[in-house]
Design a protein around this motif. Structure first.
Motif, PDB file in Angstrom:
ATOM      1  N   TRP A 152      -0.772  15.426   0.360  1.00 30.26           N
ATOM      2  CA  TRP A 152      -0.972  14.007   0.066  1.00 30.26           C
ATOM      3  C   TRP A 152      -2.234  13.499   0.754  1.00 30.26           C
ATOM      4  O   TRP A 152      -2.383  13.584   1.964  1.00 30.26           O
TER       5      TRP A 152
ATOM      6  N   ALA B 189       0.848  -1.189   0.000  1.00 31.93           N
ATOM      7  CA  ALA B 189       0.000   0.000   0.000  1.00 31.93           C
ATOM      8  C   ALA B 189       0.885   1.240   0.000  1.00 31.93           C
ATOM      9  O   ALA B 189       2.108   1.163   0.127  1.00 31.93           O
ATOM     10  N   TYR B 190       0.196   2.404  -0.132  1.00 30.69           N
ATOM     11  CA  TYR B 190       0.903   3.678  -0.120  1.00 30.69           C
ATOM     12  C   TYR B 190       0.950   4.238   1.299  1.00 30.69           C
ATOM     13  O   TYR B 190       0.186   3.826   2.175  1.00 30.69           O
TER      14      TYR B 190
ATOM     15  N   GLN C  91      -2.196   5.181   3.532  1.00 29.00           N
ATOM     16  CA  GLN C  91      -3.359   4.467   3.022  1.00 29.00           C
ATOM     17  C   GLN C  91      -3.840   3.465   4.064  1.00 29.00           C
ATOM     18  O   GLN C  91      -3.053   2.739   4.663  1.00 29.00           O
TER      19      GLN C  91
ATOM     20  N   GLN D  66      -4.882   4.590  -9.075  1.00 30.27           N
ATOM     21  CA  GLN D  66      -3.496   5.041  -9.020  1.00 30.27           C
ATOM     22  C   GLN D  66      -3.301   6.363  -9.774  1.00 30.27           C
ATOM     23  O   GLN D  66      -2.248   6.604 -10.374  1.00 30.27           O
TER      24      GLN D  66
ATOM     25  N   ASN E 175      -6.302   8.725  -5.967  1.00 30.89           N
ATOM     26  CA  ASN E 175      -7.195   7.576  -5.952  1.00 30.89           C
ATOM     27  C   ASN E 175      -6.356   6.302  -5.877  1.00 30.89           C
ATOM     28  O   ASN E 175      -5.618   5.970  -6.811  1.00 30.89           O
ATOM     29  N   THR E 176      -6.457   5.574  -4.761  1.00 36.63           N
ATOM     30  CA  THR E 176      -5.647   4.366  -4.578  1.00 36.63           C
ATOM     31  C   THR E 176      -6.141   3.201  -5.437  1.00 36.63           C
ATOM     32  O   THR E 176      -5.418   2.213  -5.609  1.00 36.63           O
TER      33      THR E 176
ATOM     34  N   PRO F 128      -4.313  10.038   0.119  1.00 37.37           N
ATOM     35  CA  PRO F 128      -4.669   8.785  -0.563  1.00 37.37           C
ATOM     36  C   PRO F 128      -6.002   8.250  -0.043  1.00 37.37           C
ATOM     37  O   PRO F 128      -6.224   8.143   1.163  1.00 37.37           O
ATOM     38  N   SER F 129      -6.893   7.906  -0.960  1.00 43.56           N
ATOM     39  CA  SER F 129      -8.214   7.447  -0.542  1.00 43.56           C
ATOM     40  C   SER F 129      -8.894   6.753  -1.711  1.00 43.56           C
ATOM     41  O   SER F 129      -8.454   6.839  -2.863  1.00 43.56           O
ATOM     42  N   GLU F 130      -9.973   6.067  -1.395  1.00 47.26           N
ATOM     43  CA  GLU F 130     -10.807   5.469  -2.431  1.00 47.26           C
ATOM     44  C   GLU F 130     -11.946   6.394  -2.838  1.00 47.26           C
ATOM     45  O   GLU F 130     -12.535   6.224  -3.906  1.00 47.26           O
TER      46      GLU F 130
END
Length: 597
Positions: A266, A147-148, A151, A368, A364-365, A268-270
């Motif tokens: 930064w 994962a990032y 995240q 990408q 957007n994880t 990161p999320s869905e």
């Protein structure tokens, strides 16, 4: 007597000898374990026994941390005397949890100069067919092993119990440089695994890594007590329990750093979205506040990761922001974080404006890629205040009439009417005089000018007489209240008293409108609130008190509002006195020349 003294001395000497023997140095130290080999998910009970008197804090478990996780350590001591032979022992008991398969060595441990012998321990894989070993066990799982940074990872722990336990506890997993939060409560259900029925306790955690690299997520440790298998004991009051320890498997995760080219905060999320709300409606009136609430929502992040919401407005708006609120909730096996900002927006002048769009970039994880949460730009129309419209029309009429007394040009557009409402036609003598004036000799020029001035005065008198008659008609038809409204719009004193009444009542929401009406009447519509610097400053302070974030102490805020209203009253009185001394000389309104009756 002598015999008594001798006996006492002997007893005292024996006591000293016994005490010295009891607190003699440690003679030997021994280390033992309860099982070998041991399965990967089991625990080893290590016992250290010291023969002789030893300090209770003499045991150091740090050499064991290389290959094991060290649990809680208990210590006990015992002293026995047999035929004047005193024996004292100190016992340390601790729990060791192996972390991987293989052969490991429990190193030599030193207690006050005496050392134990090393012990080799073989850690074997979990054997599914062993019923004894699988009465109780723990499993772990994670949704992503790569994962990032920042995240969210969903970590699931399951405790399998084949029988009831007396008591037990399940620790949380551990991972360096990560925030671990339990999601919701425990889930309990039953299932059959390999033909055996288990009661399952499931617990989920959100793991948010705070650094990049490879990390090991340490499995949780379960410690419980079950009934010991003792066939000789038949009475429930004296049932003995047996301690069990199980540990969940470790999981290694790879946390990737922030991708190159990311030049924004930064996130990161869905899913990320931004919404706006206008609790008081989205209609805009000059000088009146409108509240705008903007909410940023992100899935799978903690509230500390949410960026600030950018706010850009045209220069003709006054802004009074409130403190932003952040919160994190748990829903559907995920963290949901929100940041909410509230802003009081006050347009200062009417017109058409554009509120710029609000754009928040995020990563957007799933895809990408960088995406944007946006509130589109919107065009708004700011209408003038209602009080300003009512005041502008009469004042403009009055101003035009006053200017008409200075020049003949505006009077060409004014056609006074008689009592029947029809326009008066110019008389034949007037037309004749105008015709003769074009052909008259120079000695008639003075007479023509005097005649024109007389006509101007006559027309002005007729126009004023008609207006006064209409005002009396309104008073007779609609009563004193309607007449008062019609005359008060031209009466500076009435508007001033109305403003003072609003201030005395501390009606802060009506101060701006009453102030605009009074200034318009005072200056004949030639000035606005912003042109009176001291008054405008006091009004801004009043707005700041109404819409500022520091509204926790209502009593203190009420005192500040009272002081600001007193300051505003002083500035209004000072401005009124100054304008009446200087500004009234240049005023061309008819209100002083022809007061309404």
């Amino acid at each position: 007597m002598r015999a008594l003294l001798q006996s006492t001395g002997i007893i005292f000497l024996l006591t000293l000898l016994i005490s010295a023997a009891a607190y003699a140095d440690v003679n030997s130290v021994e280390a033992t374990i309860d099982r070998n080999p041991v399965m990967l998910d089991e625990a080893i009970r290590l016992t250290i026994t010291a023969d002789g008197s030893a300090d209770r804090d003499a045991f150091d478990s740090s050499p064991l941390l290389k290959d094991f996780v060290v649990g809680r350590t208990s210590v006990s001591s015992q002293t026995s005397i047999v035929n004047f032979d005193t024996k004292r022992t100190t016992v340390w008991t601790t729990t060791l949890f192996p972390r991987k398969e293989g052969t490991f060595t429990i190193p030599s441990l030193t207690i006050e100069g005496k050392s134990t012998k090393p012990i080799q321990v073989e850690v074997i894989p979990v054997q599914e067919q062993s019923n004894v070993a699988r009465d109780y066990f723990v499993t772990t799982d994670i949704d992503l092993k790569e994962a990032y940074l920042n995240q969210q990872l969903l970590y699931t722990v399951k405790l399998f119990l084949s029988s009831n336990i007396e008591r037990g506890s399940l620790q949380s997993p551990e991972m360096q440089n990560a925030e671990i939060t339990q999601l919701g409560g425990d889930k309990q259900y039953t299932d059959i695994v390999n033909g055996r029925r288990y009661q399952i306790i499931e617990r989920q955690f959100a793991v948010v890594p705070q650094a990049s690299g490879e990390f090991t997520l340490r499995g949780p440790i379960f410690t419980g007590e079950v009934m010991a298998a003792n066939t000789n004991q038949r009475f429930g009051f004296f049932n003995r329990t047996q301690q069990i320890n199980r540990v969940g498997p470790d999981i290694t995760v790879n946390i990737k750093p922030i991708p190159q080219g990311i030049d924004y905060p930064w996130l990161p999320s869905e899913m990320v979205r931004v919404d706006e709300e206008w609790p008081q409606g989205d209609s805009f009136v000059a000088g009146e506040p409108v509240t705008r609430i903007v909410t940023l929502t992100a899935l799978g992040v903690v509230e500390e990761q949410l960026p600030d919401i950018p706010e850009f407005y045209p220069p003709n708006f006054k802004l009074y922001p409130d403190q932003s609120n952040t919160t994190t909730v748990e829903k559907d096996q995920s963290l949901i974080s929100q940041r909410q900002t509230s802003l009081a927006v006050i347009p200062t002048q009417p017109g058409d404006f554009v509120l710029p769009e609000i754009t928040i970039p995020w990563f957007n994880t799933l895809t990408q890629k960088t995406e944007y949460a946006t509130i589109p730009a919107r065009s708004i129309t700011v209408v003038p205040a209602t009080g300003s419209n009512n005041q502008n029309n009469p004042q403009s009429t009055s101003s035009q009439s006053a200017e008409g007394t200075q020049s003949d040009l505006p009077l060409t557009a004014v056609k006074p009417a008689n009592d029947s409402g029809k326009e008066d036609k110019p008389s034949d003598s007037t037309a004749s005089n105008a015709g003769h004036s074009e052909k008259a000799k120079p000695n008639w020029i003075v007479s023509s000018v005097l005649l024109v001035l007389l006509l101007v005065a006559l027309i002005g008198w007729l126009f004023t007489y008609r207006k006064l008659k209409q005002a009396r008609f309104i008073g007779q038809t609609h009563g004193p209240k309607q007449r008062l409204i019609a005359t008060d719009e031209f009466d500076e004193k009435a508007q001033y008293q109305k403003l003072m009444a609003v201030i005395k009542a501390k009606d802060t929401s009506s101060v701006t409108l009453a102030l605009k009406q009074w200034i318009s009447t005072l200056t004949g519509g030639k000035a606005q609130v912003s042109q009176f610097e001291e008054i405008n400053t006091a009004v801004n302070e009043l707005y700041a008190l109404r819409f500022s974030a520091s509204q926790t102490d209502k009593r203190a805020q009420s005192e500040q509002v009272s002081k600001t209203l007193e300051k505003l009253t002083d500035e209004i009185k000072r401005a009124r006195s100054k304008w009446q001394q200087t500004g009234a000389k240049n005023s061309h309104t008819l209100s002083n020349l022809y007061p309404a009756s």
